[in-house]
Design a protein around this motif. Structure first.
Motif, PDB file in Angstrom:
ATOM      1  N   ILE A  34      13.949   1.257 -10.193  1.00 26.82           N
ATOM      2  CA  ILE A  34      14.646   0.784  -9.090  1.00 26.82           C
ATOM      3  C   ILE A  34      14.888   2.150  -8.447  1.00 26.82           C
ATOM      4  CG2 ILE A  34      17.129   0.077  -8.503  1.00 26.82           C
ATOM      5  CD1 ILE A  34      16.992  -1.873 -10.789  1.00 26.82           C
ATOM      6  N   ALA A  35      15.303   3.424  -9.106  1.00 27.18           N
ATOM      7  CA  ALA A  35      15.210   4.540  -8.263  1.00 27.18           C
ATOM      8  C   ALA A  35      14.247   4.701  -7.464  1.00 27.18           C
ATOM      9  CB  ALA A  35      15.757   5.590  -9.249  1.00 27.18           C
ATOM     10  N   LEU A  36      13.059   4.810  -8.176  1.00 29.12           N
ATOM     11  CA  LEU A  36      11.912   5.210  -7.629  1.00 29.12           C
ATOM     12  C   LEU A  36      11.546   4.225  -6.478  1.00 29.12           C
ATOM     13  CD1 LEU A  36       9.014   6.646  -7.632  1.00 29.12           C
ATOM     14  CD2 LEU A  36       8.173   4.762  -9.283  1.00 29.12           C
ATOM     15  N   LEU A  37      11.828   2.968  -6.728  1.00 23.96           N
ATOM     16  CA  LEU A  37      11.577   1.942  -5.516  1.00 23.96           C
ATOM     17  C   LEU A  37      12.279   2.163  -4.367  1.00 23.96           C
ATOM     18  CD1 LEU A  37      10.197  -0.914  -4.834  1.00 23.96           C
ATOM     19  CD2 LEU A  37      12.060  -1.979  -5.710  1.00 23.96           C
TER      20      LEU A  37
ATOM     21  N   SER B 160       0.815  -1.413  -0.122  1.00 26.02           N
ATOM     22  CA  SER B 160       0.095   0.004  -0.112  1.00 26.02           C
ATOM     23  C   SER B 160       0.859   1.068  -0.091  1.00 26.02           C
ATOM     24  CB  SER B 160      -0.988   0.175   1.397  1.00 26.02           C
ATOM     25  OG  SER B 160      -1.600   1.198   1.130  1.00 26.02           O
ATOM     26  N   SER B 161       1.975   1.389   0.801  1.00 28.68           N
ATOM     27  CA  SER B 161       2.746   2.383   1.036  1.00 28.68           C
ATOM     28  C   SER B 161       3.658   2.669  -0.332  1.00 28.68           C
ATOM     29  CB  SER B 161       3.827   2.257   2.190  1.00 28.68           C
ATOM     30  OG  SER B 161       3.057   2.129   3.410  1.00 28.68           O
ATOM     31  N   LEU B 162       3.948   1.571  -1.151  1.00 32.69           N
ATOM     32  CA  LEU B 162       4.708   1.559  -2.350  1.00 32.69           C
ATOM     33  C   LEU B 162       3.789   2.219  -3.399  1.00 32.69           C
ATOM     34  CD1 LEU B 162       6.826  -1.639  -2.233  1.00 32.69           C
ATOM     35  CD2 LEU B 162       7.646   0.742  -2.034  1.00 32.69           C
ATOM     36  N   ASN B 163       2.602   1.771  -3.432  1.00 37.47           N
ATOM     37  CA  ASN B 163       1.406   2.297  -4.288  1.00 37.47           C
ATOM     38  C   ASN B 163       1.335   3.588  -4.106  1.00 37.47           C
ATOM     39  OD1 ASN B 163      -0.636   2.707  -5.918  1.00 37.47           O
ATOM     40  ND2 ASN B 163      -1.528   0.579  -5.560  1.00 37.47           N
ATOM     41  N   LYS B 164       1.331   4.304  -2.836  1.00 33.76           N
ATOM     42  CA  LYS B 164       0.780   5.820  -2.788  1.00 33.76           C
ATOM     43  C   LYS B 164       2.201   6.356  -3.271  1.00 33.76           C
ATOM     44  CE  LYS B 164      -2.145   4.946   1.112  1.00 33.76           C
ATOM     45  NZ  LYS B 164      -2.020   5.034   2.726  1.00 33.76           N
ATOM     46  N   GLU B 165       3.381   5.840  -3.246  1.00 40.34           N
ATOM     47  CA  GLU B 165       4.461   6.593  -3.772  1.00 40.34           C
ATOM     48  C   GLU B 165       4.909   6.246  -5.078  1.00 40.34           C
ATOM     49  OE1 GLU B 165       6.530   8.847  -2.224  1.00 40.34           O
ATOM     50  OE2 GLU B 165       5.152   8.327  -0.201  1.00 40.34           O
TER      51      GLU B 165
ATOM     52  N   VAL C  57       4.814   3.596  -7.140  1.00 37.74           N
ATOM     53  CA  VAL C  57       5.310   2.548  -7.391  1.00 37.74           C
ATOM     54  C   VAL C  57       4.385   1.454  -7.835  1.00 37.74           C
ATOM     55  CG1 VAL C  57       6.753   0.100  -6.856  1.00 37.74           C
ATOM     56  CG2 VAL C  57       7.294   2.373  -5.797  1.00 37.74           C
ATOM     57  N   ASN C  58       4.327   0.741  -9.192  1.00 41.44           N
ATOM     58  CA  ASN C  58       3.465  -0.166  -9.915  1.00 41.44           C
ATOM     59  C   ASN C  58       3.424  -1.478  -9.214  1.00 41.44           C
ATOM     60  OD1 ASN C  58       1.345  -0.685 -11.402  1.00 41.44           O
ATOM     61  ND2 ASN C  58       2.589  -1.283 -13.078  1.00 41.44           N
ATOM     62  N   VAL C  59       2.583  -1.600  -7.918  1.00 41.94           N
ATOM     63  CA  VAL C  59       2.685  -2.773  -7.243  1.00 41.94           C
ATOM     64  C   VAL C  59       1.170  -3.320  -7.198  1.00 41.94           C
ATOM     65  CG1 VAL C  59       4.942  -2.485  -5.946  1.00 41.94           C
ATOM     66  CG2 VAL C  59       2.646  -1.821  -5.005  1.00 41.94           C
ATOM     67  N   PRO C  60       0.820  -4.687  -7.045  1.00 41.25           N
ATOM     68  CA  PRO C  60      -0.596  -5.214  -6.951  1.00 41.25           C
ATOM     69  C   PRO C  60      -1.223  -4.209  -5.711  1.00 41.25           C
ATOM     70  CG  PRO C  60       0.950  -6.853  -6.950  1.00 41.25           C
ATOM     71  CD  PRO C  60       1.756  -5.744  -6.988  1.00 41.25           C
ATOM     72  N   GLU C  61      -2.409  -4.356  -5.930  1.00 43.30           N
ATOM     73  CA  GLU C  61      -3.389  -3.541  -4.732  1.00 43.30           C
ATOM     74  C   GLU C  61      -4.072  -4.808  -4.408  1.00 43.30           C
ATOM     75  OE1 GLU C  61      -7.284  -0.622  -4.818  1.00 43.30           O
ATOM     76  OE2 GLU C  61      -5.684  -0.502  -6.413  1.00 43.30           O
ATOM     77  N   VAL C  62      -4.276  -4.776  -2.905  1.00 40.76           N
ATOM     78  CA  VAL C  62      -5.151  -5.728  -2.125  1.00 40.76           C
ATOM     79  C   VAL C  62      -6.433  -5.316  -2.346  1.00 40.76           C
ATOM     80  CG1 VAL C  62      -5.430  -6.860   0.085  1.00 40.76           C
ATOM     81  CG2 VAL C  62      -3.193  -6.194  -0.730  1.00 40.76           C
ATOM     82  N   VAL C  63      -7.485  -6.440  -2.636  1.00 47.04           N
ATOM     83  CA  VAL C  63      -8.875  -6.114  -2.682  1.00 47.04           C
ATOM     84  C   VAL C  63      -9.225  -6.364  -1.468  1.00 47.04           C
ATOM     85  CG1 VAL C  63     -10.976  -6.800  -3.654  1.00 47.04           C
ATOM     86  CG2 VAL C  63      -8.980  -6.932  -4.922  1.00 47.04           C
TER      87      VAL C  63
END
Length: 134
Positions: free
Chosen positions: A114-117, A60-65, A67-73
């Motif tokens: 990678i820099a964004l991550l 969730s935190s990575l998504n807010k920043e 980063v294209n990561v899966p979102e939990v439903v």
């Protein structure tokens, strides 16, 4: 009745016409609806609730920043995972991807990601504890 509801008694799916289709015996199942693709993840039997909650917090935190990561439903009852027999399960929005071929454009994009991550990891809740334990 969708697969998740059948196994857990909870509805994790966002639409009433959701039907899960299982494709993989490897602990990851693709689930399709008319509108979206989902990934039903089975966590290992030794995974604790605390570890799953931390994993979801990090995603969730990575998504807010950005980063294209899966979102939990999230289920209608607010839960983001459920337990069935000896394993925990969670439903994620599926992210389409492409196979990495190593072109110059892909290499440049990889460097940016990678820099964004790395930047996003410094802003994570508990970032200091995570870096101390890695």
């Amino acid at each position: 009745m969708g697969f998740v509801e059948a196994v857990s008694g909870e509805r994790l799916d966002p639409s009433p016409d959701f039907e899960a289709t299982l494709f993989s015996p490897a602990g990851r199942f693709d689930a399709a609806s008319d509108k979206e693709l989902f990934l039903l993840r089975k966590y290992g039997a030794k995974r604790t609730e605390e570890q799953i909650k931390l994993n979801h917090l990090i995603l969730s935190s990575l998504n807010k920043e950005g980063v294209n990561v899966p979102e939990v439903v999230q289920a209608l009852n607010g839960s983001k995972y459920f337990k069935y027999e000896d394993s925990y399960w969670a439903l994620f929005k599926f992210i389409e991807g492409v196979h990495y071929k190593g072109s110059e454009q892909e290499l440049a994009e990889t460097g940016k990601n990678i820099a964004l991550l790395h930047k996003a990891f410094t802003k994570l809740p508990l970032a200091e504890q995570i870096s101390e334990n890695s």
